[in-house]
Write a protein that holds these residues in place. Structure first.
Motif, PDB file in Angstrom:
ATOM      1  N   TYR A  27      27.421  -5.521   2.507  1.00 28.47           N
ATOM      2  CA  TYR A  27      27.709  -4.165   2.974  1.00 28.47           C
ATOM      3  C   TYR A  27      28.101  -3.184   1.875  1.00 28.47           C
ATOM      4  CZ  TYR A  27      27.371  -5.177   7.934  1.00 28.47           C
ATOM      5  OH  TYR A  27      26.890  -5.485   9.190  1.00 28.47           O
ATOM      6  N   LEU A  28      28.470  -3.675   0.715  1.00 24.64           N
ATOM      7  CA  LEU A  28      28.916  -2.766  -0.338  1.00 24.64           C
ATOM      8  C   LEU A  28      27.808  -1.780  -0.703  1.00 24.64           C
ATOM      9  CD1 LEU A  28      31.294  -2.115  -2.240  1.00 24.64           C
ATOM     10  CD2 LEU A  28      30.168  -3.541  -3.958  1.00 24.64           C
ATOM     11  N   ASP A  29      28.125  -0.505  -0.615  1.00 24.30           N
ATOM     12  CA  ASP A  29      27.183   0.549  -0.985  1.00 24.30           C
ATOM     13  C   ASP A  29      27.884   1.479  -1.973  1.00 24.30           C
ATOM     14  OD1 ASP A  29      24.918   2.053  -1.118  1.00 24.30           O
ATOM     15  OD2 ASP A  29      24.770   2.455   1.030  1.00 24.30           O
ATOM     16  N   TYR A  30      27.104   2.034  -2.868  1.00 31.04           N
ATOM     17  CA  TYR A  30      27.661   2.882  -3.923  1.00 31.04           C
ATOM     18  C   TYR A  30      26.980   4.246  -3.834  1.00 31.04           C
ATOM     19  CZ  TYR A  30      30.544   2.509  -8.191  1.00 31.04           C
ATOM     20  OH  TYR A  30      31.553   2.581  -9.123  1.00 31.04           O
ATOM     21  N   PRO A  31      27.709   5.290  -3.474  1.00 28.72           N
ATOM     22  CA  PRO A  31      27.093   6.624  -3.389  1.00 28.72           C
ATOM     23  C   PRO A  31      26.359   6.984  -4.681  1.00 28.72           C
ATOM     24  CG  PRO A  31      29.323   6.665  -2.503  1.00 28.72           C
ATOM     25  CD  PRO A  31      29.145   5.317  -3.138  1.00 28.72           C
ATOM     26  N   LYS A  32      25.170   7.541  -4.527  1.00 28.04           N
ATOM     27  CA  LYS A  32      24.338   7.843  -5.694  1.00 28.04           C
ATOM     28  C   LYS A  32      25.042   8.761  -6.694  1.00 28.04           C
ATOM     29  CE  LYS A  32      20.033   7.250  -3.102  1.00 28.04           C
ATOM     30  NZ  LYS A  32      18.788   7.894  -2.606  1.00 28.04           N
ATOM     31  N   GLU A  33      25.771   9.747  -6.177  1.00 27.08           N
ATOM     32  CA  GLU A  33      26.463  10.686  -7.066  1.00 27.08           C
ATOM     33  C   GLU A  33      27.508   9.983  -7.926  1.00 27.08           C
ATOM     34  OE1 GLU A  33      26.159  10.889  -3.877  1.00 27.08           O
ATOM     35  OE2 GLU A  33      25.197  12.796  -3.308  1.00 27.08           O
ATOM     36  N   GLU A  34      28.161   8.975  -7.343  1.00 21.81           N
ATOM     37  CA  GLU A  34      29.205   8.260  -8.083  1.00 21.81           C
ATOM     38  C   GLU A  34      28.601   7.320  -9.116  1.00 21.81           C
ATOM     39  OE1 GLU A  34      32.570   9.472  -6.638  1.00 21.81           O
ATOM     40  OE2 GLU A  34      30.708  10.614  -6.536  1.00 21.81           O
ATOM     41  N   LEU A  35      27.411   6.810  -8.824  1.00 22.77           N
ATOM     42  CA  LEU A  35      26.697   6.004  -9.819  1.00 22.77           C
ATOM     43  C   LEU A  35      26.337   6.859 -11.031  1.00 22.77           C
ATOM     44  CD1 LEU A  35      24.273   3.893  -7.585  1.00 22.77           C
ATOM     45  CD2 LEU A  35      26.163   3.003  -8.953  1.00 22.77           C
ATOM     46  N   LEU A  36      25.838   8.058 -10.766  1.00 19.82           N
ATOM     47  CA  LEU A  36      25.418   8.958 -11.845  1.00 19.82           C
ATOM     48  C   LEU A  36      26.605   9.435 -12.681  1.00 19.82           C
ATOM     49  CD1 LEU A  36      22.749  11.098  -9.935  1.00 19.82           C
ATOM     50  CD2 LEU A  36      22.324   9.352 -11.681  1.00 19.82           C
ATOM     51  N   SER A  37      27.759   9.612 -12.030  1.00 19.13           N
ATOM     52  CA  SER A  37      28.940  10.106 -12.742  1.00 19.13           C
ATOM     53  C   SER A  37      29.801   8.982 -13.307  1.00 19.13           C
ATOM     54  CB  SER A  37      29.787  10.975 -11.810  1.00 19.13           C
ATOM     55  OG  SER A  37      30.246  10.209 -10.703  1.00 19.13           O
ATOM     56  N   ASN A  38      29.320   7.721 -13.117  1.00 21.23           N
ATOM     57  CA  ASN A  38      30.027   6.544 -13.641  1.00 21.23           C
ATOM     58  C   ASN A  38      31.459   6.438 -13.103  1.00 21.23           C
ATOM     59  OD1 ASN A  38      29.858   4.190 -15.297  1.00 21.23           O
ATOM     60  ND2 ASN A  38      31.140   5.183 -16.845  1.00 21.23           N
ATOM     61  N   THR A  39      31.625   6.756 -11.828  1.00 19.98           N
ATOM     62  CA  THR A  39      32.936   6.693 -11.189  1.00 19.98           C
ATOM     63  C   THR A  39      33.194   5.278 -10.697  1.00 19.98           C
ATOM     64  OG1 THR A  39      32.692   8.985 -10.471  1.00 19.98           O
ATOM     65  CG2 THR A  39      34.408   7.686  -9.400  1.00 19.98           C
ATOM     66  N   GLN A  40      34.316   4.688 -11.093  1.00 20.72           N
ATOM     67  CA  GLN A  40      34.634   3.308 -10.753  1.00 20.72           C
ATOM     68  C   GLN A  40      36.118   3.178 -10.415  1.00 20.72           C
ATOM     69  OE1 GLN A  40      32.099   0.369 -13.308  1.00 20.72           O
ATOM     70  NE2 GLN A  40      32.853   1.882 -14.754  1.00 20.72           N
ATOM     71  N   GLY A  41      36.481   2.041  -9.836  1.00 24.33           N
ATOM     72  CA  GLY A  41      37.884   1.789  -9.534  1.00 24.33           C
ATOM     73  C   GLY A  41      38.043   0.970  -8.266  1.00 24.33           C
ATOM     74  N   THR A  42      39.266   0.917  -7.771  1.00 20.57           N
ATOM     75  CA  THR A  42      39.577   0.152  -6.560  1.00 20.57           C
ATOM     76  C   THR A  42      40.216   1.065  -5.518  1.00 20.57           C
ATOM     77  OG1 THR A  42      39.944  -1.886  -7.826  1.00 20.57           O
ATOM     78  CG2 THR A  42      40.879  -1.789  -5.601  1.00 20.57           C
ATOM     79  N   VAL A  43      39.635   1.051  -4.324  1.00 22.77           N
ATOM     80  CA  VAL A  43      40.204   1.790  -3.196  1.00 22.77           C
ATOM     81  C   VAL A  43      41.144   0.852  -2.444  1.00 22.77           C
ATOM     82  CG1 VAL A  43      39.720   3.004  -1.039  1.00 22.77           C
ATOM     83  CG2 VAL A  43      38.151   3.229  -2.973  1.00 22.77           C
ATOM     84  N   VAL A  44      42.349   1.329  -2.140  1.00 26.18           N
ATOM     85  CA  VAL A  44      43.311   0.545  -1.370  1.00 26.18           C
ATOM     86  C   VAL A  44      43.643   1.309  -0.094  1.00 26.18           C
ATOM     87  CG1 VAL A  44      45.573  -0.563  -1.326  1.00 26.18           C
ATOM     88  CG2 VAL A  44      44.286  -0.440  -3.471  1.00 26.18           C
ATOM     89  N   ILE A  45      43.480   0.620   1.033  1.00 24.14           N
ATOM     90  CA  ILE A  45      43.736   1.220   2.348  1.00 24.14           C
ATOM     91  C   ILE A  45      44.903   0.507   3.010  1.00 24.14           C
ATOM     92  CG2 ILE A  45      42.766   1.717   4.631  1.00 24.14           C
ATOM     93  CD1 ILE A  45      39.980   1.604   3.317  1.00 24.14           C
TER      94      ILE A  45
ATOM     95  N   PHE B  33      43.935  -3.254   2.583  1.00 29.58           N
ATOM     96  CA  PHE B  33      42.574  -3.708   2.322  1.00 29.58           C
ATOM     97  C   PHE B  33      42.125  -3.093   1.007  1.00 29.58           C
ATOM     98  CE2 PHE B  33      37.995  -2.689   2.681  1.00 29.58           C
ATOM     99  CZ  PHE B  33      37.475  -3.968   2.798  1.00 29.58           C
ATOM    100  N   GLU B  34      41.630  -3.935   0.090  1.00 30.30           N
ATOM    101  CA  GLU B  34      41.193  -3.452  -1.219  1.00 30.30           C
ATOM    102  C   GLU B  34      39.692  -3.660  -1.391  1.00 30.30           C
ATOM    103  OE1 GLU B  34      43.358  -5.122  -4.446  1.00 30.30           O
ATOM    104  OE2 GLU B  34      45.329  -4.603  -3.633  1.00 30.30           O
ATOM    105  N   LEU B  35      39.033  -2.672  -1.966  1.00 32.54           N
ATOM    106  CA  LEU B  35      37.612  -2.777  -2.242  1.00 32.54           C
ATOM    107  C   LEU B  35      37.345  -2.229  -3.642  1.00 32.54           C
ATOM    108  CD1 LEU B  35      35.014  -3.773  -0.968  1.00 32.54           C
ATOM    109  CD2 LEU B  35      34.605  -1.483  -0.095  1.00 32.54           C
ATOM    110  N   LYS B  36      36.812  -3.092  -4.494  1.00 31.14           N
ATOM    111  CA  LYS B  36      36.569  -2.736  -5.888  1.00 31.14           C
ATOM    112  C   LYS B  36      35.156  -2.196  -6.073  1.00 31.14           C
ATOM    113  CE  LYS B  36      36.887  -4.612 -10.589  1.00 31.14           C
ATOM    114  NZ  LYS B  36      37.194  -5.825 -11.399  1.00 31.14           N
ATOM    115  N   TYR B  37      35.066  -1.087  -6.775  1.00 29.20           N
ATOM    116  CA  TYR B  37      33.776  -0.476  -7.108  1.00 29.20           C
ATOM    117  C   TYR B  37      33.571  -0.537  -8.618  1.00 29.20           C
ATOM    118  CZ  TYR B  37      33.336   1.359  -2.364  1.00 29.20           C
ATOM    119  OH  TYR B  37      33.213   1.474  -0.999  1.00 29.20           O
TER     120      TYR B  37
END
Length: 267
Positions: A43-61, A113-117
């Protein structure tokens, strides 16, 4: 006696501490750790804009569930960006939870819940699974999050199969391998699985209703994870649909079978 008393008191405090820990069980996903890991990989998907801008990190909910395990509120504790936060939330919302328990009784609970990008890891994952972004097989979709049974939908889900397979059972049979461990032990029987067919056509929340050892349950789960679906529909919208399936393992049987189970309640 005065020399032994502090040790006895200390032992008593330790036992009480362990007892207190045993009284409370934290909430957890209905699918096991392996199934959750596999779910995230699919299910992991990476928004195209964030791929182009090299945006990375971990979202914590951070989130809270009620006594039934239903999420009643959530918030972003650690943010990366609006788009990646939104992507993480969309995945988080699909996960079903077992409620926390106190003295064996279900209670409300809180967790995170943590999800690493990571772009490098995502590129590698995309090559391995055969797709980069998830394309909806049908639109519009129901956004309520409600889960329907096969009896409640207007149109039942349809498996998207290889050209050579006429049915889900044929597809399973063509992919299924009788595990060596099961063969050596002479194990035969049935694996029954329950899962949700999501609006994107992927299975989620796979849980085992009937277990068979020797690697049979794992083999059946692996096959179900590979099946893609045209989702069920209600009033012209794709909906989340509960689906039960049975896979039979029998040595020297001409073919394996699956039996869709149309019983159960919506959620």
């Amino acid at each position: 006696m005065s020399i032994l008393r502090p040790s006895i008191i200390g032992l008593f405090l330790i036992l009480c501490s362990y007892s207190g820990l045993a009284q409370y069980t934290e909430l957890k996903p209905v699918m096991g750790p392996k199934a959750l890991k596999s779910f995230l990989k699919h299910y992991l998907d990476y928004p195209k804009e964030e791929l182009l801008s090299n945006t990375q990190g971990t979202v914590v909910i951070d989130f809270t569930t009620d006594q039934t395990g239903k999420v009643i509120n959530y918030s972003i504790k650690k943010s990366i960006s609006v788009k990646l936060d939104s992507s993480a939330i969309s995945i988080f919302k699909l996960i079903l939870w077992k409620p926390a328990r106190m003295y064996g009784k279900p209670v409300s609970g809180s967790s995170n819940f943590e999800l690493k990008y990571n772009i490098k890891s995502f590129r590698k994952l995309s090559r391995r699974r055969g797709y980069e972004h998830i394309i909806l097989p049908f639109e519009p979709v129901d956004i309520s999050g409600n889960i329907y049974t096969l009896k409640q939908v207007d149109t039942i889900p349809q498996a998207i199969l290889d050209p050579g397979s006429k049915s889900v059972s044929e597809f399973i049979y063509s992919k299924l391998t009788y595990p060596d461990a099961a063969a050596k032990l002479g194990l035969e029987g049935e694996v029954e699985l329950s899962f949700i067919i999501e609006t994107n056509g992927l299975p989620s929340n796979i849980i085992t209703l009937k277990y068979l050892g020797g690697g049979c349950t794992e083999e059946a789960t692996k096959i179900i994870e590979t099946i893609r679906w045209v989702p069920g529909k209600v009033e012209g919208k794709a909906v989340r649909t509960l689906y039960n399936i049975s896979v039979h393992f029998k040595k020297n049987e001409k073919r394996d079978r699956h039996i869709p189970n149309q019983s159960g309640s919506g959620m």
